[in-house]
Design a protein around this motif. Structure first.
Motif, PDB file in Angstrom:
ATOM      1  N   GLU B 180       0.838  -1.198   0.000  1.00  0.00           N
ATOM      2  CA  GLU B 180       0.000   0.000   0.000  1.00  0.00           C
ATOM      3  C   GLU B 180       0.882   1.260   0.000  1.00  0.00           C
ATOM      4  OE1 GLU B 180      -2.361   0.272   3.526  1.00  0.00           O
ATOM      5  OE2 GLU B 180      -0.722  -0.321   4.829  1.00  0.00           O
ATOM      6  N   PRO B 181       0.386   2.379  -0.522  1.00  0.00           N
ATOM      7  CA  PRO B 181      -0.850   2.495  -1.280  1.00  0.00           C
ATOM      8  C   PRO B 181      -0.621   2.060  -2.741  1.00  0.00           C
ATOM      9  CG  PRO B 181       0.252   4.597  -1.213  1.00  0.00           C
ATOM     10  CD  PRO B 181       1.136   3.628  -0.478  1.00  0.00           C
ATOM     11  N   PHE B 182      -1.709   1.951  -3.529  1.00  0.00           N
ATOM     12  CA  PHE B 182      -1.484   1.630  -4.948  1.00  0.00           C
ATOM     13  C   PHE B 182      -0.761   2.807  -5.605  1.00  0.00           C
ATOM     14  CE2 PHE B 182      -5.681   3.740  -5.579  1.00  0.00           C
ATOM     15  CZ  PHE B 182      -5.393   4.527  -6.688  1.00  0.00           C
ATOM     16  N   GLY B 183      -0.007   2.478  -6.616  1.00  0.00           N
ATOM     17  CA  GLY B 183       0.762   3.528  -7.295  1.00  0.00           C
ATOM     18  C   GLY B 183       2.047   2.942  -7.848  1.00  0.00           C
ATOM     19  N   LEU B 184       2.847   3.832  -8.371  1.00  0.00           N
ATOM     20  CA  LEU B 184       4.130   3.423  -8.955  1.00  0.00           C
ATOM     21  C   LEU B 184       5.240   3.769  -7.975  1.00  0.00           C
ATOM     22  CD1 LEU B 184       6.049   2.490 -11.133  1.00  0.00           C
ATOM     23  CD2 LEU B 184       5.756   4.679 -12.282  1.00  0.00           C
ATOM     24  N   HIS B 185       5.893   2.752  -7.454  1.00  0.00           N
ATOM     25  CA  HIS B 185       6.949   2.958  -6.463  1.00  0.00           C
ATOM     26  C   HIS B 185       8.278   2.426  -7.001  1.00  0.00           C
ATOM     27  CE1 HIS B 185       3.595   4.060  -4.026  1.00  0.00           C
ATOM     28  NE2 HIS B 185       3.104   2.823  -3.962  1.00  0.00           N
ATOM     29  N   LEU B 186       9.237   2.358  -6.107  1.00  0.00           N
ATOM     30  CA  LEU B 186      10.519   1.801  -6.512  1.00  0.00           C
ATOM     31  C   LEU B 186      11.149   1.138  -5.303  1.00  0.00           C
ATOM     32  CD1 LEU B 186      13.248   4.472  -6.334  1.00  0.00           C
ATOM     33  CD2 LEU B 186      10.874   5.213  -6.300  1.00  0.00           C
ATOM     34  N   TYR B 187      12.199   0.397  -5.543  1.00  0.00           N
ATOM     35  CA  TYR B 187      12.979  -0.136  -4.435  1.00  0.00           C
ATOM     36  C   TYR B 187      14.452   0.056  -4.772  1.00  0.00           C
ATOM     37  CZ  TYR B 187      13.630  -4.320  -7.378  1.00  0.00           C
ATOM     38  OH  TYR B 187      13.949  -5.165  -8.396  1.00  0.00           O
ATOM     39  N   HIS B 188      15.263   0.166  -3.728  1.00  0.00           N
ATOM     40  CA  HIS B 188      16.702   0.292  -3.959  1.00  0.00           C
ATOM     41  C   HIS B 188      17.446  -0.073  -2.695  1.00  0.00           C
ATOM     42  CE1 HIS B 188      16.893   4.159  -1.745  1.00  0.00           C
ATOM     43  NE2 HIS B 188      15.718   4.428  -2.311  1.00  0.00           N
ATOM     44  N   CYS B 189      18.734  -0.294  -2.823  1.00  0.00           N
ATOM     45  CA  CYS B 189      19.576  -0.600  -1.672  1.00  0.00           C
ATOM     46  C   CYS B 189      19.745   0.676  -0.846  1.00  0.00           C
ATOM     47  CB  CYS B 189      20.929  -1.108  -2.155  1.00  0.00           C
ATOM     48  SG  CYS B 189      22.057  -1.517  -0.814  1.00  0.00           S
ATOM     49  N   HIS B 190      19.736   0.524   0.490  1.00  0.00           N
ATOM     50  CA  HIS B 190      19.899   1.704   1.327  1.00  0.00           C
ATOM     51  C   HIS B 190      21.158   1.613   2.190  1.00  0.00           C
ATOM     52  CE1 HIS B 190      18.657   5.491   2.988  1.00  0.00           C
ATOM     53  NE2 HIS B 190      17.512   5.454   2.341  1.00  0.00           N
ATOM     54  N   ALA B 191      22.092   0.738   1.807  1.00  0.00           N
ATOM     55  CA  ALA B 191      23.372   0.666   2.530  1.00  0.00           C
ATOM     56  C   ALA B 191      24.198   1.902   2.159  1.00  0.00           C
ATOM     57  CB  ALA B 191      24.111  -0.612   2.164  1.00  0.00           C
ATOM     58  N   ILE B 192      25.125   2.248   3.061  1.00  0.00           N
ATOM     59  CA  ILE B 192      25.962   3.403   2.771  1.00  0.00           C
ATOM     60  C   ILE B 192      27.305   2.944   2.211  1.00  0.00           C
ATOM     61  CG2 ILE B 192      24.886   4.986   4.397  1.00  0.00           C
ATOM     62  CD1 ILE B 192      27.086   4.166   6.402  1.00  0.00           C
ATOM     63  N   PRO B 193      27.989   3.760   1.411  1.00  0.00           N
ATOM     64  CA  PRO B 193      27.540   5.059   0.905  1.00  0.00           C
ATOM     65  C   PRO B 193      26.404   4.898  -0.108  1.00  0.00           C
ATOM     66  CG  PRO B 193      29.679   4.481  -0.038  1.00  0.00           C
ATOM     67  CD  PRO B 193      29.347   3.416   0.942  1.00  0.00           C
ATOM     68  N   LEU B 194      25.330   5.594   0.173  1.00  0.00           N
ATOM     69  CA  LEU B 194      24.092   5.404  -0.577  1.00  0.00           C
ATOM     70  C   LEU B 194      24.264   5.674  -2.072  1.00  0.00           C
ATOM     71  CD1 LEU B 194      21.110   4.797  -0.277  1.00  0.00           C
ATOM     72  CD2 LEU B 194      20.718   7.214   0.217  1.00  0.00           C
ATOM     73  N   LYS B 195      24.958   6.761  -2.369  1.00  0.00           N
ATOM     74  CA  LYS B 195      25.114   7.161  -3.781  1.00  0.00           C
ATOM     75  C   LYS B 195      25.714   6.019  -4.596  1.00  0.00           C
ATOM     76  CE  LYS B 195      27.679  10.859  -4.527  1.00  0.00           C
ATOM     77  NZ  LYS B 195      28.551  11.070  -3.726  1.00  0.00           N
ATOM     78  N   ARG B 196      26.751   5.408  -4.037  1.00  0.00           N
ATOM     79  CA  ARG B 196      27.420   4.344  -4.777  1.00  0.00           C
ATOM     80  C   ARG B 196      26.534   3.112  -4.900  1.00  0.00           C
ATOM     81  NH1 ARG B 196      33.310   2.855  -6.156  1.00  0.00           N
ATOM     82  NH2 ARG B 196      33.177   5.076  -6.423  1.00  0.00           N
ATOM     83  N   HIS B 197      25.827   2.762  -3.821  1.00  0.00           N
ATOM     84  CA  HIS B 197      25.012   1.543  -3.876  1.00  0.00           C
ATOM     85  C   HIS B 197      23.891   1.673  -4.894  1.00  0.00           C
ATOM     86  CE1 HIS B 197      26.517  -1.116  -0.577  1.00  0.00           C
ATOM     87  NE2 HIS B 197      27.231  -0.016  -0.373  1.00  0.00           N
ATOM     88  N   ILE B 198      23.369   2.894  -5.057  1.00  0.00           N
ATOM     89  CA  ILE B 198      22.311   3.072  -6.056  1.00  0.00           C
ATOM     90  C   ILE B 198      22.925   3.135  -7.459  1.00  0.00           C
ATOM     91  CG2 ILE B 198      20.526   4.646  -6.893  1.00  0.00           C
ATOM     92  CD1 ILE B 198      19.904   5.330  -3.999  1.00  0.00           C
ATOM     93  N   HIS B 199      23.958   3.946  -7.584  1.00  0.00           N
ATOM     94  CA  HIS B 199      24.548   4.120  -8.920  1.00  0.00           C
ATOM     95  C   HIS B 199      25.079   2.810  -9.493  1.00  0.00           C
ATOM     96  CE1 HIS B 199      28.576   4.760 -10.892  1.00  0.00           C
ATOM     97  NE2 HIS B 199      27.718   4.980 -11.836  1.00  0.00           N
ATOM     98  N   LYS B 200      25.559   1.918  -8.601  1.00  0.00           N
ATOM     99  CA  LYS B 200      26.113   0.643  -9.084  1.00  0.00           C
ATOM    100  C   LYS B 200      25.031  -0.297  -9.607  1.00  0.00           C
ATOM    101  CE  LYS B 200      30.182  -0.898  -7.855  1.00  0.00           C
ATOM    102  NZ  LYS B 200      31.296  -1.354  -8.740  1.00  0.00           N
ATOM    103  N   GLY B 201      23.743   0.016  -9.350  1.00  0.00           N
ATOM    104  CA  GLY B 201      22.704  -0.766 -10.013  1.00  0.00           C
ATOM    105  C   GLY B 201      21.672  -1.436  -9.128  1.00  0.00           C
ATOM    106  N   LEU B 202      21.734  -1.189  -7.822  1.00  0.00           N
ATOM    107  CA  LEU B 202      20.796  -1.880  -6.917  1.00  0.00           C
ATOM    108  C   LEU B 202      19.490  -1.099  -6.812  1.00  0.00           C
ATOM    109  CD1 LEU B 202      23.451  -2.911  -4.266  1.00  0.00           C
ATOM    110  CD2 LEU B 202      22.055  -4.495  -5.609  1.00  0.00           C
ATOM    111  N   TYR B 203      18.631  -1.266  -7.813  1.00  0.00           N
ATOM    112  CA  TYR B 203      17.327  -0.585  -7.798  1.00  0.00           C
ATOM    113  C   TYR B 203      16.385  -1.285  -8.779  1.00  0.00           C
ATOM    114  CZ  TYR B 203      19.797   1.649 -11.710  1.00  0.00           C
ATOM    115  OH  TYR B 203      20.537   1.885 -12.833  1.00  0.00           O
TER     116      TYR B 203
END
Lengths: 412, 349
Positions: B180-203
């Motif tokens: 919940e709620p309905f809609g368009l969401h996302l998921y991603h890694c929240h380990a630090i350093p956050l910028k690198r964990h997202i940029h490396k592809g965990l989403y």
């Protein structure tokens, strides 16, 4: 190594043989075998290193070191740019994509995308480049590493042809040949003045040359930094800067005065040769800058070089003040100093690389150093008026100042 | 690198530098044996191109194509993971998902490889889809070399938030929560350093359908992302769904008047915003997709990092239509794509 003792014996024996010139008669292995032996062992060592050594451990632990150098970017015509690339690193590098001005762009290589060590490629990019504007090129390798280079002012590269060869020759004439010949016209003046004033002008020549030499050396160091790693810019520089005076000195040993100084004509010849080599580097710069559009930005550069180079003629004739010399050899000296400017402009205008520029500048600097040494010797033999005598010291300083001031015209 | 001497005039040293490096000379015969062939017609079928006066075909496009058999951006568009479905004692639907963090080299443009951190070996990770009110159980295992988590957007208890329960390499964790709620969401890694964990592809994309669903449509998932291949803090390649220029080279086929729904998520790192601009058409925009009333009718939407929107449209004219980031730089570095609208009407669903 059971025959270690025997080896020592042989070495001692060889020493003896050297003195007695009878080594061939000695028992034991022939000399060539003793020379080659260590080489064979070296080959074995290299084999063992690669076969059994610990290099593999490091290979696994670290990503490959990629090193590409963009040597030249040029524009043969509208809508086309060319990029020359050299791999000066230890590993082969694969170019995956290319971007121009932050846009990934279609392109073609004149060979495999993987470039081996010391290999070179020319990349053709059909790109709508803009006359007079800067452009930036980025190469992206298969590992995502990037290499970039740019041009400040894009302009159509001159095609190799009579028209441009002529244009560059004319440019070389104006900035190199004619000013030097003009400078030679100071000879009659030098003949009229007193000996101590001739020495003054000789000292002035030393100042001019020291300035030129230091200038060339600094420029060589700067360009050497852009030479691809494996080609060792500093190594090229050392070979040029040290090798040239050695070679010139060795060649010049044949004709010397009894007191060990060079004969006046020989001195003038050396000065002309040194200036010629220096002007070759200058020609490279002018040709390259013209072809890349830089020199087209201001004719004052040409004017600057012209005035600057007139003083070089004076340097050539200064040693000849008390010599009788006919017109032909004098003109020959002038041409020796000036014509390399044309050659340099051709090379620089149609193809030049940091490797060539570094080497030529270093050779120029080395040649100048050799002449300065000769001139210092010349003054040293004349105790009454050495280089540190007030008038001569003033001449030297004035020489530096003249170069500095005329150089202002060039540096704008 | 380039020596911006500009109008400052040119020192002798700069002049030499220009002669040596920036230089222009000419390749012997280079102009004469000019490249005739250019890129193949297939490669250029979608590309913006022009022909120079020398007859060269210039195009803002990558060369070559990605290796077959790997991640396929075209298949990814419509690949929805509904999980393993079962019914709970209270009659609600339970959906179970297995997610594994894996270090994996991925191809972000033809021939350009990026050492990514992935969910299930792909970037973006699988598109998780469910219906509002479903129970979700996500079994996460970390087979990578760094600590990771999964942080889902949406409403859920703290222990399912994927922030403080760091999963070490070799470890695992189960996230359990109601969708919940309905809609368009996302998921991603929240380990630090956050910028690198997202940029490396965990989403990845997390879609919660409204109860009763949305109007039937051809649905496409598009994740706007970028890759800093040389790790200098700015992206070399931009894309939707990872591979630069992929949908320019392989246009997305649509039928005439067919209702199309795009789930658009911005997971671009290093740049504050990204955008989508569509040619020849306007789309109904549903910001975050949490409302069934459209927000506006537009042809361009701009999203900050982590923002998302649902786009609905249908094409009234056949032919090729571009869509791309309206930041020209992003478009020219890979975020450039095409719809290929056929003259055929879509079959009635």
């Amino acid at each position: 190594m059971s025959d270690g003792a025997a080896g020592t014996d042989t070495a001692v024996a060889a020493d003896d043989a050297g003195a007695g010139d009878g080594g061939a008669a000695r028992p034991g292995p022939p000399a060539w075998l003793l020379g080659v032996g260590p080489l064979v062992l070296l080959a074995g060592l290299l084999f063992a290193l690669f076969r059994f050594g610990p290099l593999g451990l490091f290979d696994e632990a670290f990503p490959p070191v990629e090193e590409l150098t963009i040597e030249r970017i040029w524009f043969p015509g509208p809508g086309v740019m060319k990029v020359a690339v050299v791999n000066g690193g230890p590993e082969a590098v694969t170019i995956a994509q290319l971007a121009v001005d932050d846009a990934v762009w279609s392109h073609e290589l004149d060979g495999e995308r993987t470039i081996g060590r010391l290999e070179r490629r020319v990349i053709t990019v059909p790109y709508p480049w803009v006359e007079g504007e800067p452009h930036q090129v980025v190469l992206i390798t298969n590992t995502g590493v990037t290499f970039d280079a740019g041009v400040d002012v894009a302009t159509t590269a001159p095609p190799v042809g009579g028209r441009y060869l002529g244009a560059f020759a004319l440019l070389g004439m104006y900035v190199g040949v004619l000013p030097v010949l003009l400078g030679l016209l100071w000879l009659p003046f030098l003949r009229r003045i007193e000996r101590r004033w001739v020495d003054f002008f000789m000292a002035l020549t030393v100042g001019l040359l020291v300035f030129l030499g230091v200038d060339a050396l600094l420029e060589a160091f700067e360009v050497a930094g852009e030479v691809p790693g494996a080609f060792q810019g500093t190594g090229l520089l050392l070979m040029g800067a040290l090798g040239t005076p050695l070679a010139v000195n060795a060649l010049g040993r044949a004709r010397r005065n009894p007191d060990g100084t060079a004969a006046p004509f020989q001195l003038a010849l050396l000065v002309a040769l040194a200036i010629g080599l220096h002007n070759l580097g200058e020609g490279l710069a002018i040709g390259g800058a013209y072809a890349s559009g830089a020199i087209a930005l201001g004719a004052f550069l040409v004017v600057g070089f012209l005035v600057h180079n007139t003083t070089e003629g004076l340097a050539i004739v200064a040693p000849l003040a008390r010599e009788s010399i006919s017109i032909a050899p004098l003109v020959a000296l002038g041409l020796l100093a000036g014509v390399p400017t044309i050659l340099g402009a051709w090379i620089g205008g149609f193809s030049s690389s940091p490797i060539a520029v570094t080497l030529f500048l270093a050779i120029g600097a080395g040649a100048v150093a050799q002449v300065v040494i000769e001139l210092a010797r010349f003054f040293g033999r004349r105790a009454e008026s050495g280089l540190t005598a007030p008038l001569n010291a003033a001449g030297l300083l004035l020489g530096l100042a003249v170069m500095y001031l005329t150089g202002l015209l060039v540096t704008g | 690198m380039s020596d911006k001497s500009g109008d400052r005039g040119m020192s002798r040293r700069n002049l030499l530098r220009a002669g040596a490096v920036g230089a222009a000379g000419v390749a012997v015969g280079g102009a004469a044996r000019a490249l005739q062939q250019g890129a193949s017609p297939e490669q250029l079928q979608g590309a913006a191109q022009l022909v120079s006066s020398h007859g060269h075909v210039a195009s803002n496009d990558a060369v070559g194509d990605i290796q077959p058999g790997g991640f396929d951006p075209t298949a990814f568009l419509t690949d929805f993971d509904y999980g393993r479905v079962s019914t709970l004692a209270d009659g609600r639907t339970l959906r179970e998902y297995d997610m594994v963090a894996i270090d994996e080299d991925i191809e972000v443009a033809p021939g350009v490889w990026f050492p990514a951190w992935t969910y299930n070996g792909q970037v973006p990770g699988p598109t998780i889809r469910c219906t509002e009110g479903d129970r979700l159980r996500v079994n996460f295992r970390n087979a990578g070399s760094h600590p990771h988590t999964i942080h889902f957007h949406g409403t859920h208890p703290a222990e399912a938030d994927g922030v403080f329960e760091i999963v070490e390499p070799g470890g695992s964790y189960t996230y359990e929560f109601d969708a919940e709620p309905f809609g368009l969401h996302l998921y991603h890694c929240h380990a630090i350093p956050l910028k690198r964990h997202i940029h490396k592809g965990l989403y990845g994309t997390f879609i919660v359908d409204p109860p009763g669903g949305r109007e039937p449509a051809r649905e496409l998932v598009m994740v706007m992302n970028g890759f800093d291949t040389n790790f200098d803090g700015s992206n070399e390649i931009y894309a939707v769904n990872t591979v630069g220029f992929h949908y320019q080279r392989h246009p997305i086929k649509l039928a005439l008047n067919e209702l199309v729904r795009v789930y658009l998520v911005n997971l671009t790192e290093f740049d504050l915003i990204n955008s989508l601009h569509m040619h020849g058409n306007m789309f109904r925009l549903y910001r975050t997709g949490t409302d069934l009333e459209r927000s506006e009718l537009t042809d361009t939407v701009t999203l900050c990092q982590g923002e998302r929107a649902v786009l609905e449209f249908s094409y009234r004219f056949p032919g090729r239509f571009m869509f791309h980031a309206h930041q020209s730089e992003f478009a020219e570095l890979g975020w450039m794509a095409m719809f290929d609208v056929s003259g055929e009407e879509a079959p009635v669903v």
